[in-house]
Scaffold this motif. Structure first.
Motif, PDB file in Angstrom:
ATOM      1  N   UNK A   1      40.388  28.903  56.081  1.00  0.00           N
ATOM      2  CA  UNK A   1      41.330  30.080  55.596  1.00  0.00           C
ATOM      3  C   UNK A   1      41.474  31.599  55.212  1.00  0.00           C
ATOM      4  N   UNK A   2      41.703  32.303  54.303  1.00  0.00           N
ATOM      5  CA  UNK A   2      40.858  33.909  54.661  1.00  0.00           C
ATOM      6  C   UNK A   2      40.121  33.728  54.600  1.00  0.00           C
ATOM      7  N   UNK A   3      39.352  35.246  54.371  1.00  0.00           N
ATOM      8  CA  UNK A   3      37.959  34.703  53.211  1.00  0.00           C
ATOM      9  C   UNK A   3      37.594  36.827  54.233  1.00  0.00           C
TER      10      UNK A   3
ATOM     11  N   UNK B   1      39.703  32.026  47.279  1.00  0.00           N
ATOM     12  CA  UNK B   1      38.966  33.289  47.978  1.00  0.00           C
ATOM     13  C   UNK B   1      38.648  34.668  46.348  1.00  0.00           C
ATOM     14  N   UNK B   2      38.634  33.669  45.501  1.00  0.00           N
ATOM     15  CA  UNK B   2      37.653  34.829  44.186  1.00  0.00           C
ATOM     16  C   UNK B   2      36.584  34.616  44.130  1.00  0.00           C
ATOM     17  N   UNK B   3      36.624  33.421  45.127  1.00  0.00           N
ATOM     18  CA  UNK B   3      33.969  33.539  45.340  1.00  0.00           C
ATOM     19  C   UNK B   3      33.707  34.279  46.331  1.00  0.00           C
ATOM     20  N   UNK B   4      34.807  34.977  47.426  1.00  0.00           N
ATOM     21  CA  UNK B   4      34.753  36.060  48.069  1.00  0.00           C
ATOM     22  C   UNK B   4      33.714  37.486  47.068  1.00  0.00           C
ATOM     23  N   UNK B   5      33.133  38.242  47.633  1.00  0.00           N
ATOM     24  CA  UNK B   5      32.183  39.470  47.674  1.00  0.00           C
ATOM     25  C   UNK B   5      33.094  40.561  47.539  1.00  0.00           C
ATOM     26  N   UNK B   6      34.110  40.812  47.024  1.00  0.00           N
ATOM     27  CA  UNK B   6      34.850  42.517  47.332  1.00  0.00           C
ATOM     28  C   UNK B   6      33.793  43.907  46.857  1.00  0.00           C
ATOM     29  N   UNK B   7      32.541  43.875  46.650  1.00  0.00           N
ATOM     30  CA  UNK B   7      31.950  44.954  46.130  1.00  0.00           C
ATOM     31  C   UNK B   7      32.422  45.700  47.377  1.00  0.00           C
TER      32      UNK B   7
ATOM     33  N   UNK C   1      25.882  26.720  46.357  1.00  0.00           N
ATOM     34  CA  UNK C   1      26.628  27.151  45.897  1.00  0.00           C
ATOM     35  C   UNK C   1      27.472  27.977  47.602  1.00  0.00           C
ATOM     36  N   UNK C   2      28.231  28.927  47.899  1.00  0.00           N
ATOM     37  CA  UNK C   2      28.923  29.318  49.138  1.00  0.00           C
ATOM     38  C   UNK C   2      27.877  29.670  49.691  1.00  0.00           C
ATOM     39  N   UNK C   3      27.958  28.920  50.991  1.00  0.00           N
ATOM     40  CA  UNK C   3      27.211  29.444  51.845  1.00  0.00           C
ATOM     41  C   UNK C   3      27.636  29.493  53.569  1.00  0.00           C
ATOM     42  N   UNK C   4      27.551  31.181  54.089  1.00  0.00           N
ATOM     43  CA  UNK C   4      27.735  31.185  55.237  1.00  0.00           C
ATOM     44  C   UNK C   4      27.901  30.501  56.381  1.00  0.00           C
ATOM     45  N   UNK C   5      28.646  30.382  57.256  1.00  0.00           N
ATOM     46  CA  UNK C   5      28.697  29.553  58.612  1.00  0.00           C
ATOM     47  C   UNK C   5      28.258  30.212  59.624  1.00  0.00           C
ATOM     48  N   UNK C   6      27.006  29.203  59.996  1.00  0.00           N
ATOM     49  CA  UNK C   6      26.385  30.033  61.121  1.00  0.00           C
ATOM     50  C   UNK C   6      27.541  30.010  62.157  1.00  0.00           C
TER      51      UNK C   6
ATOM     52  N   UNK D   1      33.960  36.465  58.497  1.00  0.00           N
ATOM     53  CA  UNK D   1      34.459  36.292  59.886  1.00  0.00           C
ATOM     54  C   UNK D   1      33.823  34.685  59.935  1.00  0.00           C
ATOM     55  N   UNK D   2      33.037  34.455  59.677  1.00  0.00           N
ATOM     56  CA  UNK D   2      32.729  33.318  60.271  1.00  0.00           C
ATOM     57  C   UNK D   2      32.954  32.446  59.343  1.00  0.00           C
ATOM     58  N   UNK D   3      33.487  33.100  57.818  1.00  0.00           N
ATOM     59  CA  UNK D   3      34.100  31.784  56.798  1.00  0.00           C
ATOM     60  C   UNK D   3      32.826  31.262  55.845  1.00  0.00           C
TER      61      UNK D   3
END
Length: 337
Positions: A274-276, A172-178, A327-332, A279-281
């Protein structure tokens, strides 16, 4: 030394039996005695020590002089001091250290302690407690105080919930919490601990075990669309067994496909389920180049080539070379398969 003990004795004589100092002294004495005993007697004595400490601190904070010093902008903070002791006693660890339950229960318990004097008054003549019904304005203050402290308790609960999530699901730490109002990245420059990378590394090792050095004909059959659909789940199961045992391990799905317009470039995909914050992961990829190599082999599996009258026997084998994970990529809208 004699003068020192005489001063202590003099101060103790000045303290009345009915005082907060007496209860604090009883609490200290209980701690000393509890340290000399064993359970279950130790537990009983320790509980009495907490009780004496609670009564002593309560008495001390409600002293008129102390109460005036502990009042800021019209709010008396003594109940929150007493509430902290109550929560440490009831919900703390055996050594008195605070626990998540201590922090979460502290605001509402303190608000209840703050409300007690609104229901119980002291009769100045009889010196006995009298039970009263608060006025409508006082009832409104009690409701507001309870609700505001419940909100603070919810914030404490959210804090510990997020901490548990970050321990159980480090990816989860890889998410953007800006844009988050309650999560702050203390070290945004550090590399996030994404377990999907570990899954891809484990899958790479399993892939090399299956294809590296194997006859090229077997490698091509393994990479055929029909066979690949059967082999990728086996590859994923093998890679998951090499992953550390974490709650998030089962939330990573491994898939693979041969990229179009390439001979044999196998793209491994670790998809986060998991939680992200998205929305699309998101997913992480690793491209593996599977090429044909040559190796000396037995007559049953060789090709013959002559040069200057010499004969070389070799066989075609598979070689695997993988790139670094992306790098983590958003799922289309349509998840890659």
């Amino acid at each position: 030394m004699t003068k020192f003990f005489e001063n202590i004795q003099k101060r103790l004589k000045e303290i009345g039996w009915a005082s907060w100092q007496t209860f604090i002294a009883l609490s200290v004495f209980s701690v000393i005695v509890a340290g000399m005993t064993h359970s279950p007697v130790q537990t009983i004595i320790a509980n009495f020590g907490w009780l004496f400490l609670l009564i002593g601190v309560w008495w001390f904070t409600y002293d008129s002089t102390v109460k005036k010093r502990l009042t800021f902008n019209g709010l008396f903070t003594g109940p929150w001091i007493v509430g902290a002791i109550v929560c440490l006693w009831l919900f703390g660890s055996w050594n008195g250290a605070p626990t998540p339950a201590s922090f979460i229960s502290w605001p509402p318990v303190s608000a209840l302690i703050w409300s007690v004097p609104r229901f119980i008054k002291t009769d100045p003549d009889k010196k006995t407690p009298t039970y009263t019904v608060p006025t409508p304005a006082a009832r409104q203050d009690i409701v507001l105080m309870l609700l505001s402290n419940l909100v603070i308790s919810c914030w404490f609960q959210l804090h510990f919930l997020l901490q548990d999530w970050l321990v159980a699901y480090p990816s989860i730490r890889s998410d953007d919490f800006g844009r988050s109002a309650f999560v702050v990245a203390l070290n945004p420059q550090s590399q996030p601990d994404i377990k999907g990378i570990d899954l891809l590394d484990a899958a790479e090792q399993s892939l090399k075990t299956r294809l590296e050095g194997k006859p090229w004909g077997d490698v091509e059959r393994w990479l055929s669309p029909e066979q690949l659909n059967q082999e990728i789940p086996k590859l994923a199961a093998d890679a998951h067994t090499k992953m550390p045992l974490l709650s998030e391990s089962n939330l990573w799905d491994l898939r693979g496909r041969v990229l179009p317009d390439t001979q044999y470039t196998l793209e491994l995909q670790a998809i986060w389920q998991g939680p992200s914050a998205k929305t699309e992961g998101y997913y992480i990829t690793k491209a593996c180049q599977i090429t044909q190599g040559r190796k000396a082999g037995p007559p049953a599996d060789f090709e013959v080539s002559s040069s200057a009258g010499s004969t070389t026997r070799s066989r075609a084998i598979g070689t695997v070379k993988c790139e670094a994970p992306s790098q983590p990529l958003p799922i289309p809208p349509q998840t890659p398969t």
